[in-house]
Design a protein around this motif. Sequence first.
Motif, PDB file in Angstrom:
ATOM      1  N   VAL A 242       0.849  -0.994   0.028  1.00 14.74           N
ATOM      2  CA  VAL A 242      -0.032   0.137  -0.006  1.00 14.74           C
ATOM      3  C   VAL A 242       0.665   1.270  -0.107  1.00 14.74           C
ATOM      4  O   VAL A 242       1.941   1.394   0.729  1.00 14.74           O
ATOM      5  CB  VAL A 242      -1.049   0.079   1.167  1.00 14.74           C
ATOM      6  CG1 VAL A 242      -1.685   1.129   1.141  1.00 14.74           C
ATOM      7  CG2 VAL A 242      -1.677  -1.158   1.421  1.00 14.74           C
ATOM      8  N   LEU A 252      -4.630   6.144  -1.872  1.00 10.15           N
ATOM      9  CA  LEU A 252      -4.092   4.951  -1.684  1.00 10.15           C
ATOM     10  C   LEU A 252      -4.022   4.238  -3.014  1.00 10.15           C
ATOM     11  O   LEU A 252      -5.057   3.939  -3.580  1.00 10.15           O
ATOM     12  CB  LEU A 252      -4.948   4.429  -0.519  1.00 10.15           C
ATOM     13  CG  LEU A 252      -5.011   4.873   0.777  1.00 10.15           C
ATOM     14  CD1 LEU A 252      -5.635   3.991   1.753  1.00 10.15           C
ATOM     15  CD2 LEU A 252      -3.132   4.839   1.252  1.00 10.15           C
ATOM     16  N   ILE A 254      -3.090   0.119  -3.799  1.00  8.39           N
ATOM     17  CA  ILE A 254      -2.969  -0.953  -3.025  1.00  8.39           C
ATOM     18  C   ILE A 254      -2.446  -1.970  -4.514  1.00  8.39           C
ATOM     19  O   ILE A 254      -3.473  -2.245  -5.388  1.00  8.39           O
ATOM     20  CB  ILE A 254      -4.060  -1.670  -2.462  1.00  8.39           C
ATOM     21  CG1 ILE A 254      -4.605  -0.346  -1.505  1.00  8.39           C
ATOM     22  CG2 ILE A 254      -3.962  -3.005  -2.003  1.00  8.39           C
ATOM     23  CD1 ILE A 254      -6.097  -0.851  -0.842  1.00  8.39           C
TER      24      ILE A 254
END
Length: 259
Positions: A242, A252, A254
């Motif tokens: 992440v 974010l 991921i």
Amino acid sequence: MSVSSTGSSTRQPSVSFEIKSAQLPLVALMLKTDDWALVQADLSQQFGPQGENPDFFDHDALVIDFTQLDPQTPLQDLIPLLKVLRACNLVPVAVRGASPEWMSAALAVGLVEASPEVYKPKAAPVQAEVLVQEVVREVIREIPGPTTMVVDRPLRSGQKVYARGADLVVLAMVNQGAEVVADGNIHVYAPLRGKAMAGARGNTQARIFSLCMEPELISIAGVYRTSENPLAPDVQGKAAQVRLSDDGQEKLIIEALKT
């Protein structure tokens, strides 16, 4: 800048104090809404005495940042917000990016005006210059690297580990209800099923790594995502990392770890 004060004795002048310029590490509260009730409720829920992370801060000095708010934001009483911040173990000391009206209100309650945050552009790469020079033997002094905290036991629900000023390496499972926090990166070489917060003091370059990504909550520099928003199938329960996007949006990212 340096200012000294001397005593009144003419025989043995003494210095009772000295004032010098100083720099203080701060955390910033980036306001993204003028709904003060919502801001205070969210702060209390996450970091208040009865919140999710009541010990997250340790009387850290804080600057309240208005740069993302409309300059025409109506003036309100700052005192309730300051009380909530202090209840979260934060010490508000300054305001930046505020309109003249807001700045006057902040000064009236004892805060100071902080200069705007300066973003330094990345330096252009310097082309290496080839030089022919005499070889000189040097004694190289080893400089210790960044501190790393290593945890080799499983973390159960209710347990919390904070690597202050360091990276955190966990060699066992982080169960649901457990919490791992680091100012640097977090590495979990086992299932991550609890909460993980990297870059806790604003390090946007921090990352979270796990061999089995199943977190309740993940956060990088305060940007977080909970299990209410499920992970994509290609990373859920798999080796993944992440990080924050580098496009200025601070989203974010991921992504699966390639093997």
